[in-house]
Design an enzyme around this catalytic site. Structure first.
Site, PDB file in Angstrom:
ATOM      1  N   ARG A  52      -9.286   0.848   8.641  1.00  0.00           N
ATOM      2  CA  ARG A  52      -8.927  -0.549   8.866  1.00  0.00           C
ATOM      3  C   ARG A  52     -10.042  -1.304   9.588  1.00  0.00           C
ATOM      4  NH1 ARG A  52      -3.089   0.479   8.435  1.00  0.00           N
ATOM      5  NH2 ARG A  52      -1.960  -1.492   8.424  1.00  0.00           N
ATOM      6  N   ARG A 102      11.254  -3.553   9.575  1.00  0.00           N
ATOM      7  CA  ARG A 102      10.782  -2.456  10.417  1.00  0.00           C
ATOM      8  C   ARG A 102      10.685  -2.989  11.840  1.00  0.00           C
ATOM      9  NH1 ARG A 102       5.393  -0.294   7.941  1.00  0.00           N
ATOM     10  NH2 ARG A 102       4.485  -1.634   9.524  1.00  0.00           N
ATOM     11  N   LYS A 133       0.844  -1.212   0.000  1.00  0.00           N
ATOM     12  CA  LYS A 133       0.000   0.000   0.000  1.00  0.00           C
ATOM     13  C   LYS A 133       0.878   1.261   0.000  1.00  0.00           C
ATOM     14  CE  LYS A 133      -2.057  -1.051   3.908  1.00  0.00           C
ATOM     15  NZ  LYS A 133      -1.626  -2.413   4.254  1.00  0.00           N
ATOM     16  N   ARG A 177      11.668  -6.377   5.053  1.00  0.00           N
ATOM     17  CA  ARG A 177      11.617  -4.926   5.273  1.00  0.00           C
ATOM     18  C   ARG A 177      12.317  -4.523   6.564  1.00  0.00           C
ATOM     19  NH1 ARG A 177       5.684  -2.483   5.498  1.00  0.00           N
ATOM     20  NH2 ARG A 177       5.644  -3.820   7.304  1.00  0.00           N
ATOM     21  N   ARG A 206      -0.616  -9.379  12.896  1.00  0.00           N
ATOM     22  CA  ARG A 206      -1.186  -8.318  12.053  1.00  0.00           C
ATOM     23  C   ARG A 206      -2.060  -8.913  10.954  1.00  0.00           C
ATOM     24  NH1 ARG A 206       4.190  -5.592  10.857  1.00  0.00           N
ATOM     25  NH2 ARG A 206       3.139  -4.665   9.094  1.00  0.00           N
TER      26      ARG A 206
HETATM   27  P1  B4P Z   1       4.708  -1.634   2.127  1.00  0.00           P
HETATM   28  O1  B4P Z   1       4.386  -0.764   0.972  1.00  0.00           O
HETATM   29  O2  B4P Z   1       5.569  -1.061   3.212  1.00  0.00           O
HETATM   30  O3  B4P Z   1       3.412  -2.299   2.825  1.00  0.00           O
HETATM   31  P2  B4P Z   1       2.117  -1.679   3.529  1.00  0.00           P
HETATM   32  O4  B4P Z   1       0.998  -2.531   3.039  1.00  0.00           O
HETATM   33  O5  B4P Z   1       2.016  -0.210   3.272  1.00  0.00           O
HETATM   34  O6  B4P Z   1       2.445  -1.829   5.104  1.00  0.00           O
HETATM   35  P3  B4P Z   1       1.704  -2.110   6.470  1.00  0.00           P
HETATM   36  O7  B4P Z   1       0.250  -2.406   6.285  1.00  0.00           O
HETATM   37  O8  B4P Z   1       2.557  -3.192   7.055  1.00  0.00           O
HETATM   38  O9  B4P Z   1       1.906  -0.874   7.414  1.00  0.00           O
HETATM   39  P4  B4P Z   1       1.122   0.428   7.997  1.00  0.00           P
HETATM   40  O10 B4P Z   1       2.162   1.457   8.034  1.00  0.00           O
HETATM   41  O11 B4P Z   1      -0.113   0.741   7.231  1.00  0.00           O
HETATM   42  O12 B4P Z   1       5.411  -2.947   1.519  1.00  0.00           O
HETATM   43  C1  B4P Z   1       5.933  -3.957   2.327  1.00  0.00           C
HETATM   44  C2  B4P Z   1       7.295  -4.444   1.797  1.00  0.00           C
HETATM   45  O13 B4P Z   1       7.144  -5.081   0.542  1.00  0.00           O
HETATM   46  C3  B4P Z   1       8.305  -3.324   1.560  1.00  0.00           C
HETATM   47  O14 B4P Z   1       9.556  -3.763   1.996  1.00  0.00           O
HETATM   48  C4  B4P Z   1       8.295  -3.110   0.060  1.00  0.00           C
HETATM   49  O15 B4P Z   1       9.543  -2.674  -0.449  1.00  0.00           O
HETATM   50  C5  B4P Z   1       7.985  -4.498  -0.455  1.00  0.00           C
HETATM   51  N1  B4P Z   1       7.183  -4.468  -1.670  1.00  0.00           N
HETATM   52  C6  B4P Z   1       6.156  -3.623  -1.964  1.00  0.00           C
HETATM   53  N2  B4P Z   1       5.638  -3.905  -3.167  1.00  0.00           N
HETATM   54  C7  B4P Z   1       6.336  -5.005  -3.636  1.00  0.00           C
HETATM   55  C8  B4P Z   1       6.256  -5.789  -4.836  1.00  0.00           C
HETATM   56  N3  B4P Z   1       5.353  -5.524  -5.802  1.00  0.00           N
HETATM   57  N4  B4P Z   1       7.112  -6.829  -4.966  1.00  0.00           N
HETATM   58  C9  B4P Z   1       8.027  -7.118  -4.012  1.00  0.00           C
HETATM   59  N5  B4P Z   1       8.159  -6.398  -2.862  1.00  0.00           N
HETATM   60  C10 B4P Z   1       7.321  -5.358  -2.682  1.00  0.00           C
HETATM   61  O16 B4P Z   1       0.660   0.027   9.503  1.00  0.00           O
HETATM   62  C11 B4P Z   1       1.552  -0.201  10.591  1.00  0.00           C
HETATM   63  C12 B4P Z   1       0.815  -0.294  11.943  1.00  0.00           C
HETATM   64  O17 B4P Z   1       0.238   0.993  12.307  1.00  0.00           O
HETATM   65  C13 B4P Z   1      -0.391  -1.245  12.025  1.00  0.00           C
HETATM   66  O18 B4P Z   1       0.008  -2.582  12.284  1.00  0.00           O
HETATM   67  C14 B4P Z   1      -1.222  -0.621  13.203  1.00  0.00           C
HETATM   68  O19 B4P Z   1      -0.713  -0.999  14.455  1.00  0.00           O
HETATM   69  C15 B4P Z   1      -1.014   0.866  13.020  1.00  0.00           C
HETATM   70  N6  B4P Z   1      -2.090   1.501  12.217  1.00  0.00           N
HETATM   71  C16 B4P Z   1      -1.917   2.127  11.002  1.00  0.00           C
HETATM   72  N7  B4P Z   1      -3.090   2.590  10.538  1.00  0.00           N
HETATM   73  C17 B4P Z   1      -4.043   2.242  11.447  1.00  0.00           C
HETATM   74  C18 B4P Z   1      -5.471   2.409  11.512  1.00  0.00           C
HETATM   75  N8  B4P Z   1      -6.153   3.014  10.538  1.00  0.00           N
HETATM   76  N9  B4P Z   1      -6.130   1.913  12.591  1.00  0.00           N
HETATM   77  C19 B4P Z   1      -5.482   1.305  13.583  1.00  0.00           C
HETATM   78  N10 B4P Z   1      -4.127   1.107  13.586  1.00  0.00           N
HETATM   79  C20 B4P Z   1      -3.413   1.557  12.526  1.00  0.00           C
END
Ligand code: B4P
Length: 194
Positions: free
Chosen positions: A97, A138, A22, A136, A149
């Site tokens: 979410r 993190r 995302k 990643r 998660r």
């Molecule tokens: P990302 O792009 O980092 O993945 P994400 O889906 O955005 O991350 P996530 O859901 O984990 O985190 P968020 O910050 O929203 O990609 C992941 C990895 O894959 C990267 O290393 C990237 O380089 C690689 N990649 C991407 N595309 C690729 C492809 N096509 N091929 C190969 N590799 C690829 O949330 C973090 C925390 O914050 C949650 O757990 C929660 O505790 C809190 N939070 C955030 N929003 C919230 C909400 N609305 N309500 C409640 N809690 C919330």
């Protein structure tokens, strides 16, 4: 596109399981569309890094793989949506979410006479999600936390797929491909009616 906005003010939601890309795709798409990204994950991580009161409240929840409560997230998003840069449109990454968060978002937009244009759902198999997030490295990316998660996603977030499908907003995109191919498919999906 569905919704009330014209193409000049795209209001798009990036949706999918943790690690589906995302954040990666939101950054690329924002550059193409010239709109800001609202990433609730980034906002929370920043609050934690700055030891802001919000950060102190949410750090433990994030580290465990749980969701921050809906009320807190509603306040965070409502405040951010009050900034003037949002007038050109936005990409929401990581919010909503839960169903109550989706209802809050609808209310915030309704009060502004706005609506979402599209919800992009990135579809990626579970094994690949775990592999990506482990790579990643993190703080909240150890395997037990990632599994938690994913469990929380299935229970709390997945019901939103039906919620947005019923509204005709859902655009399903295969996220299990190279980043540039996923980005192109998102643009194609946004041009169509889904
Ligand atoms: P990302 O792009 O980092 O993945 P994400 O889906 O955005 O991350 P996530 O859901 O984990 O985190 P968020 O910050 O929203 O990609 C992941 C990895 O894959 C990267 O290393 C990237 O380089 C690689 N990649 C991407 N595309 C690729 C492809 N096509 N091929 C190969 N590799 C690829 O949330 C973090 C925390 O914050 C949650 O757990 C929660 O505790 C809190 N939070 C955030 N929003 C919230 C909400 N609305 N309500 C409640 N809690 C919330």
């Amino acid at each position: 596109m569905a919704g009330e906005a014209d193409n000049g003010t795209p209001r798009i939601l990036m949706f999918g399981p943790p690690g589906s890309g995302k954040g990666t795709q939101a950054a690329l798409l924002a550059r193409r569309l010239g709109v800001p990204v609202i990433s609730t994950g980034d906002m929370l991580r920043q609050a934690v890094a700055e030891s802001a009161p919000l950060g102190e409240r949410v750090a433990r929840i994030m580290a465990s793989g749980g969701l921050v409560d809906d009320e807190t997230m509603g306040e965070v998003v409502a405040e951010r949506m009050g900034h003037p840069d949002i007038r050109s449109g936005f990409l929401l990454d990581g919010y909503p979410r839960t169903v109550p968060q989706a209802e809050t978002l609808e209310l915030i937009l309704q009060q502004r006479g706005e609506a979402l244009d599209a919800v992009v759902l990135l579809d990626v198999p579970e094994g690949e999600l775990v592999r990506r997030t482990l790579n990643r490295r993190r703080d909240d990316d150890d395997e037990t936390v990632i599994r938690e998660r994913l469990r929380v996603y299935r229970n709390k977030t997945e019901p939103l797929i039906g919620y947005y499908r019923d509204q005709g907003l859902l655009r399903l995109v295969d996220g299990d491909r190279p980043v540039s191919e996923v980005a192109e498919e998102i643009l194609t999906a946004l041009k169509g009616e889904g």
